[in-house]
Design an enzyme around this catalytic site. Structure first.
Site, PDB file in Angstrom:
ATOM      1  N   GLU A 440       0.845  -1.402   0.062  1.00 39.66           N
ATOM      2  CA  GLU A 440       0.059  -0.086   0.091  1.00 39.66           C
ATOM      3  C   GLU A 440       0.793   1.336   0.118  1.00 39.66           C
ATOM      4  O   GLU A 440       0.680   2.166   0.748  1.00 39.66           O
ATOM      5  CB  GLU A 440      -0.851   0.051   1.174  1.00 39.66           C
ATOM      6  CG  GLU A 440      -1.966  -1.089   1.074  1.00 39.66           C
ATOM      7  CD  GLU A 440      -3.014  -1.047   1.973  1.00 39.66           C
ATOM      8  OE1 GLU A 440      -3.041  -0.252   3.108  1.00 39.66           O
ATOM      9  OE2 GLU A 440      -4.278  -1.851   2.011  1.00 39.66           O
ATOM     10  N   GLU A 515      -4.850  -8.727   0.888  1.00 37.33           N
ATOM     11  CA  GLU A 515      -5.574  -8.320   2.253  1.00 37.33           C
ATOM     12  C   GLU A 515      -6.984  -8.456   1.758  1.00 37.33           C
ATOM     13  O   GLU A 515      -7.606  -7.659   0.670  1.00 37.33           O
ATOM     14  CB  GLU A 515      -5.388  -6.709   2.725  1.00 37.33           C
ATOM     15  CG  GLU A 515      -3.893  -6.677   3.540  1.00 37.33           C
ATOM     16  CD  GLU A 515      -3.708  -5.428   3.884  1.00 37.33           C
ATOM     17  OE1 GLU A 515      -4.436  -4.614   4.422  1.00 37.33           O
ATOM     18  OE2 GLU A 515      -2.519  -4.995   4.117  1.00 37.33           O
TER      19      GLU A 515
END
Length: 944
Positions: A440, A515
Site C-alpha cells: 500500500e 488483504e
C-alpha cells in the site's frame, strides 16, 4: 535452524535439538543465548542529564575509539537499574493516555514521550581466556528501534530498523578471562509502522564463537529440484569467511539428515580457503531418493550439516533446516504445492500478543500458529515487516505457508540491504512461498516511479533467491504502475478496484488477495454500541468499499485464477482502533481477539476452510430483559441442512448454501437454543446455547495449543454457574497468584480495556541534590552524626586540591521522596567518593547491606515524605596520576513501589494469563480468586 548450545533454559522442544546438536558438534562453533540477567532503565530523548550523562564527554564515542560515556561506559554503575530477562518490550509496561499515539494503542511510550522513548540495556559477561583466537560476535534478533550497541565502551554500530537482525564482531575488544560489558541504547521515539511496534530488545540476543575459518551468518542457501523419477537434486551453496591467517586447502563436507536424524547422503571436496577477511562460495550437489516432501499436512524437514575440516580437524559445523517441495503460481489455476492445487486460506498478522506486547516467548509463536491452523488457515502474511526467525521456525514445523515482507520500498542501500538481509536470513525456510517487497505505497502505486522501484526490487530479490516469486500489496486501484509489472498481483480489498477487469487485461499475471475483509467485530458482542465502542460480531459489510468475510471468501473461492486470500487480520492487535479512537486501544479486525479467543467469524472460516464437520450457533442465550424481543440467530456450518430448536420446539430446517450461513429471527425466551446439523439426511452434529444461572466459580484451564513440556503456558480464565456452564456475559475481576513461576502478562480481548498488561515493581531513581562539603579535622569517622557549622559548607569537590586534601570530608545533600509510604523500598546505591565511609540519613546511621558493601537499604522509620537529608563522612580518595579523573557522584537513591497483585477483568466471559516456569523440573501453581466466587487453583506440571 542453526546448531545451538545454550547455558540458559530454552523452550523444551528447542532445548532437545540444541543438546543433540552439541553432542555431535566437535567444532569451535558455539551459539549461547544471553537473554538472562540484563539491567534496564529508561533514559531521555534529548536531556543528556536525564539520559545519565550520555554524549556529554569531551571526546565522544564517534571521536575516539572506546570513549563510550554515561551508560555506554563499562565503568558505569547500573546497580540501581531494574533487573530483567529478554525478550523485553518496555512500551507494553506503560499506562494509557489519550495524548499518546493512536497507531500504537495509546501507550505512553515513544513518540510524544521523551522520558519514555529511550531505553538502556546493560549486561556483564565473562569470556574465557580459552576463547582467545576465536571470532566472537554479538547477534541480535531485533531491537526496536534505532539501536546503538557498545562493548566495553567501544561503539559497535547503529541499526535503524526495528525489524532487522544484526551482528557485531567484538573479538578485538574483549577482556579475555575477565568481565565484559554489553550496552544497548534503543530509541523508540520514531515509528516505522502505523501499528503497535513495542520498544526495546524484543527478540533474542546471542553470543557466538567460531573458528576464524567459518560459515558466515546465514551462509547456506539450499535449493532442490524433483525429477521425473521422484528424486530430488539438492544444491547446497555455502559461503565461507576467513578471519585468520590460514592459507591453503580445506575440506567442505555436506551431509543431509532426514526427519529422524538418519544420514541420507553426503559429499565432500577440497577447496582453497578464502584470503584474509575474504569470503568465497562453494556449491555441492546431493541426491535425495524418494524425498519426504514438505507440505502443510506433513511438514517434513531435512537438515543440512556443513562441516569445514582444516588439517583433518573439524573447525566449523553449521546446521540448516530445510524442506523439499515445489511451488507454482498459474494465472489460470492459482497456486499449487507439490503439484497439487491449493487455495490459499491466509491471514495477515502483526507480531504483538495480549499482555506481553511484541516480546513473545518462542512458545507463543507456536501457540498462535496452532490457533490459525485450527481455524483452517494454511497461509500467513507477515504484516508489514520481516518477522522474528522463531515465527518462521514455527511455520516450518507446523505446516503454514508464509509471505515474507520487507518494511519499505526503495532502491537505495537502506531499502535493498534490508531486503537482502531478509531474504538471505529466511530463504531456507520451506514455509516461505513468496517475497513481498511492498504494501500500500499510495504515493507510487499508480505511477511510473512505482514501476521502476518494483522492477528494481523484484529483480534484486530474484538475484538473491530465484526460487520464489515476488508480490506487492496494492490498494489504490488495479490499473497501472506497480500492478502492471509485479510478478504476483496482490489485491488489497476488492472494493478498491475491479479485480476481474484487471485479470482480463493482464491474463498472464497470477494474483491473490493479499488483504481482504477489514471487518469490525467485538468478541461476544451482538449489538453494536457506538457509545461503548463495541461492534456487533455478526459478519456484516463494514464500510462501503469493504466486504464481509463471507463476501470476500465467496469471491476468491469461486475464481480458480485467484490463488486465494489473506484476511485482515487473524488476530486483533494494539493500535488502529478503527472505526473508533480513544478509549479503544486495539483493532477490531481480527478473526480472534488479542488473546486468541475466537470471534464468531472463526467458525465461518472453519466451515469452509477445513474438511471436518462444523456447526456453530450464535449468539449466546443470556438476554435478560429482552423477553419476547427478536434476536438474530445465525448458524455457521458445512452441513447440508440445519434445524433450529428453542426449548425443544422446532423453528424450522434450512438448507446451507455453499460458502454461506443460515439466519433465523427468534423471539427471546430463556432456556435452550439448539441447532442440529444433517449430512445426507442424517444428524451428525449439534450445538447448544443455554441461559446460564448466577456466577459461582472460577475455572482455569490449560489451552490445548500449548506446546508439550514448554517453558511458557497460556491459561484461559472463565466463570461458571452452579451447573458448570460457562457464563458468556461474565466480567468479574479476577486476582492471580503464582508459585514456581511468574506471570508474564494478562489480557481479556476487550478493545476498550485500559487495565494493566503487566504488574511489575515501579522503580524510580532519585538524584542527590545540593551536594555540599566541609573539611574534617581527623581521619577518625564519627559513629553518630554531630553538628556542623552552617557557615562552612561549600559546593562539593569545587576547586579541590587533590595534593592537599583534608584527613576527611563530610558531605551533605538532599533527596526527595514523593508520596512516600512504608510499603516502598528505598535504597542508596553509593558510588565511592572515599576510602572509608559512614552514611547518615535524617540523622540516623545506616549500615551497608551484606550483599553489597556500597548499597544501603534505608529503614522506613527514618524516612519521610518530601525532602530527606543524607550525610556522607569519608576519608578522601587520592589521585595516583595527575590526569586521573576522580568520581564526584555520591550515588543514586532507588525507590521501589512493589507491584500490586496481578489481576484482570473477564471480558464477555474470558481472560488470559501467560505463565513462565522457573524450572523445567518443578510445577507451577496458579491460583485465581474473586469476590463472591469460588477460587480455583491449577498446577502446570514440570518436565514429564
Amino acid at each position: 535452524m542453526k546448531t545451538t548450545f545454550s547455558k540458559e533454559i530454552l523452550p523444551y522442544f528447542i532445548f532437545l535439538i540444541s543438546i543433540c546438536s552439541f553432542a555431535q558438534n566437535k567444532s569451535d562453533r558455539e551459539l549461547i543465548l544471553i537473554d538472562k540477567d540484563w539491567r534496564f532503565s529508561l533514559g531521555h530523548l534529548y536531556d543528556t542529564q536525564k539520559d545519565f550523562g550520555h554524549a556529554e564527554g569531551y571526546f565522544s564515542y564517534l571521536a575516539k575509539t572506546g570513549f563510550g560515556d554515561g551508560p555506554a561506559s563499562s565503568q558505569f554503575d547500573d546497580r540501581a537499574w531494574r533487573k530483567l530477562d529478554l525478550p523485553h518490550d518496555w512500551a507494553v509496561e506503560q499506562s494509557f493516555s489519550e495524548s499518546a499515539s493512536y497507531s500504537h494503542g495509546f501507550k505512553t511510550a515513544g513518540k510524544g514521550f521523551p522520558e519514555k522513548s529511550i531505553g538502556w540495556y546493560r549486561k556483564k559477561i565473562i569470556i574465557s581466556k580459552d576463547d582467545l583466537g576465536k571470532i566472537i560476535s554479538l547477534k541480535f534478533g531485533g531491537v526496536f528501534r534505532n539501536s546503538k550497541v557498545f562493548f566495553n565502551g567501544h561503539f559497535l554500530g547503529t541499526e535503524e530498523s526495528g525489524y532487522n537482525g544484526f551482528e557485531y564482531d567484538i573479538t578485538s575488544y574483549i577482556n579475555y578471562g575477565g568481565e565484559n560489558t554489553i550496552v544497548v541504547r534503543a530509541d523508540a521515539s520514531m515509528e516505522e509502522g502505523w501499528f503497535y511496534e513495542g520498544a526495546g530488545i524484543y527478540r533474542h540476543v546471542y553470543l557466538q564463537k567460531t573458528n576464524p575459518l567459518h560459515v558466515i551468518e546465514n551462509g547456506t542457501y539450499i535449493t532442490s529440484e524433483i525429477n521425473n523419477n521422484n528424486n530430488a537434486e539438492v544444491t547446497a551453496e555455502v559461503t565461507i569467511e576467513n578471519k585468520g591467517n590460514y592459507k591453503g586447502s580445506v575440506e567442505i563436507i555436506q551431509t543431509i539428515q532426514d526427519v529422524s536424524g538418519k544420514q541420507v547422503v553426503n559429499v565432500s571436496e577440497n577447496v582453497l580457503a578464502p584470503d584474509f577477511y575474504k569470503t568465497a562460495k562453494y556449491s555441492s550437489k546431493l541426491k535425495v531418493n524418494n524425498p519426504q516432501l514438505w507440505d502443510i499436512e506433513s511438514p517434513n524437514l531435512y537438515h543440512l550439516i556443513t562441516e569445514i575440516k582444516q588439517g583433518g580437524k573439524i573447525v566449523d559445523r553449521y546446521e540448516t533446516s530445510f524442506g523439499i517441495r515445489t511451488i507454482k503460481f498459474d494465472p489460470e489455476n492459482g497456486f499449487s504445492l507439490n503439484g497439487k492445487p491449493l487455495k490459499l486460506k491466509g491471514t495477515n498478522n502483526h507480531q504483538d500478543h495480549a499482555g506481553i506486547g511484541t516480546a513473545l516467548p518462542d512458545e507463543l509463536q507456536y501457540y498462535r500458529i496452532k490457533k490459525l491452523k485450527e481455524m483452517g488457515s494454511n497461509a500467513y502474511r507477515c504484516s508489514h515487516h520481516p518477522p522474528t526467525p522463531e515465527l518462521l521456525d514455527a511455520c516450518d514445523k507446523l505446516g503454514m505457508l508464509v509471505i515474507d515482507e520487507t518494511r519499505l520500498m526503495g532502491i537505495n542501500d537502506y531499502h535493498l540491504k534490508n531486503l537482502k538481509r531478509m531474504i538471505e536470513r529466511d530463504r531456507n525456510h520451506p514455509s516461505i512461498f513468496c517475497w513481498s517487497v511492498g504494501n500500500e505505497e499510495w504515493n507510487i502505486e499508480g505511477s511510473v516511479i512505482g514501476e521502476r522501484i518494483t522492477n528494481v526490487m523484484q529483480g534484486f530479490a530474484k538475484s538473491i533467491d530465484s526460487t520464489r516469486p515476488v508480490t506487492v500489496g496494492i490498494s489504490s486501484g488495479f490499473k497501472s504502475g506497480i500492478s502492471s509489472v509485479v510478478e504476483i498481483m496482490g489485491y488489497n480489498y476488492m472494493g478498491n478496484g475491479d479485480i476481474d477487469a484487471h485479470r482480463k487485461e493482464f491474463k498472464n499475471q497470477p494474483g491473490m488477495g493479499t488483504e481482504e475483509g477489514s471487518t469490525f467485530a467485538t468478541r461476544g458482542v451482538y449489538f453494536t454500541d457506538d457509545a461503548k465502542h463495541y461492534q456487533s460480531a455478526y459478519d456484516k459489510k463494514p464500510r462501503p468499499s469493504f466486504y464481509s468475510i463471507e463476501e470476500g471468501w465467496k469471491f476468491y473461492a469461486t475464481r480458480p485464477y485467484l490463488a486465494g486470500m489473506f484476511i485482515w487480520t487473524g488476530f486483533d492487535y494494539r493500535g488502529e482502533p478503527t472505526p473508533y479512537g480513544w478509549p479503544s486501544v486495539t483493532s477490531y479486525f481480527g478473526m480472534m481477539d488479542v488473546c486468541g479467543f475466537p470471534k464468531d467469524n472463526v467458525f465461518y472460516l472453519k466451515s469452509w476452510w477445513g474438511d471436518k464437520p462444523v456447526l456453530h450457533l450464535m449468539p449466546h442465550w443470556n438476554w435478560q430483559g429482552m423477553e419476547g424481543k427478536e434476536i438474530d440467530v445465525w448458524v455457521y456450518s458445512n452441513c447440508d441442512e440445519v434445524e433450529l430448536f428453542l426449548n425443544k420446539k422446532s423453528l424450522g430446517k434450512k438448507k446451507m448454501e455453499q460458502y454461506g450461513h443460515l439466519e433465523w429471527k427468534v423471539k427471546y425466551a430463556p432456556g435452550t437454543l439448539e441447532a442440529i446439523g444433517y449430512k445426507n439426511g442424517k444428524k451428525i452434529l449439534s450445538d447448544v446455547q443455554k441461559t446460564t444461572e448466577n456466577p459461582e466459580a472460577i475455572k482455569l484451564s490449560i489451552d490445548k495449543e500449548n506446546s508439550p513440556n514448554a517453558n511458557v503456558s497460556v491459561i484461559t480464565v472463565e466463570v461458571t454457574d452452579k451447573k458448570g456452564l460457562h457464563i458468556p456475559t461474565a466480567n468479574d475481576e479476577i486476582t492471580f497468584a503464582v508459585k514456581g513461576g511468574k506471570i508474564l502478562g494478562v489480557g481479556n480481548g476487550d478493545p476498550t480495556s485500559l487495565e494493566k498488561d503487566q504488574f511489575i515493581d515501579d522503580i524510580v531513581l532519585t538524584a542527590i541534590t545540593n551536594f555540599e562539603e566541609q573539611k574534617g579535622t581527623t581521619a577518625d569517622l564519627p559513629q553518630q552524626l554531630i553538628s556542623y557549622s552552617e557557615n562552612d559548607w561549600t559546593t562539593a569537590f569545587k576547586d579541590r586540591d587533590y595534593k592537599k586534601q583534608a584527613p576527611s570530608y563530610v558531605y551533605r545533600g538532599q533527596f526527595e521522596l514523593k508520596e512516600y509510604s512504608a510499603t516502598k523500598i528505598v535504597s542508596f546505591f553509593y558510588k565511592k567518593i572515599g576510602v572509608e565511609t559512614v552514611v547518615f540519613v535524617n540523622g540516623n546511621k545506616v549500615s551497608a547491606s551484606a550483599e553489597d558493601p556500597q548499597k544501603y537499604v534505608l529503614n522506613s522509620n527514618m524516612l519521610k515524605d518530601g525532602k530527606n537529608t543524607i550525610y556522607i563522612v569519608a576519608t578522601p580518595l587520592q589521585k595516583i596520576k595527575d590526569w586521573d579523573v576522580m568520581n564526584t557522584d555520591p550515588g543514586i537513591i532507588q525507590v521501589i513501589t512493589p507491584a500490586e497483585s496481578c489481576k484482570r477483568k473477564l471480558f464477555n466471559g474470558y481472560a488470559q494469563v501467560i505463565i513462565q516456569k522457573e524450572s523445567f523440573d518443578k510445577p507451577v501453581i496458579l491460583s485465581a480468586s474473586a469476590k463472591g466466587l469460588k477460587s480455583h487453583t491449577i498446577t502446570i506440571l514440570g518436565k514429564e
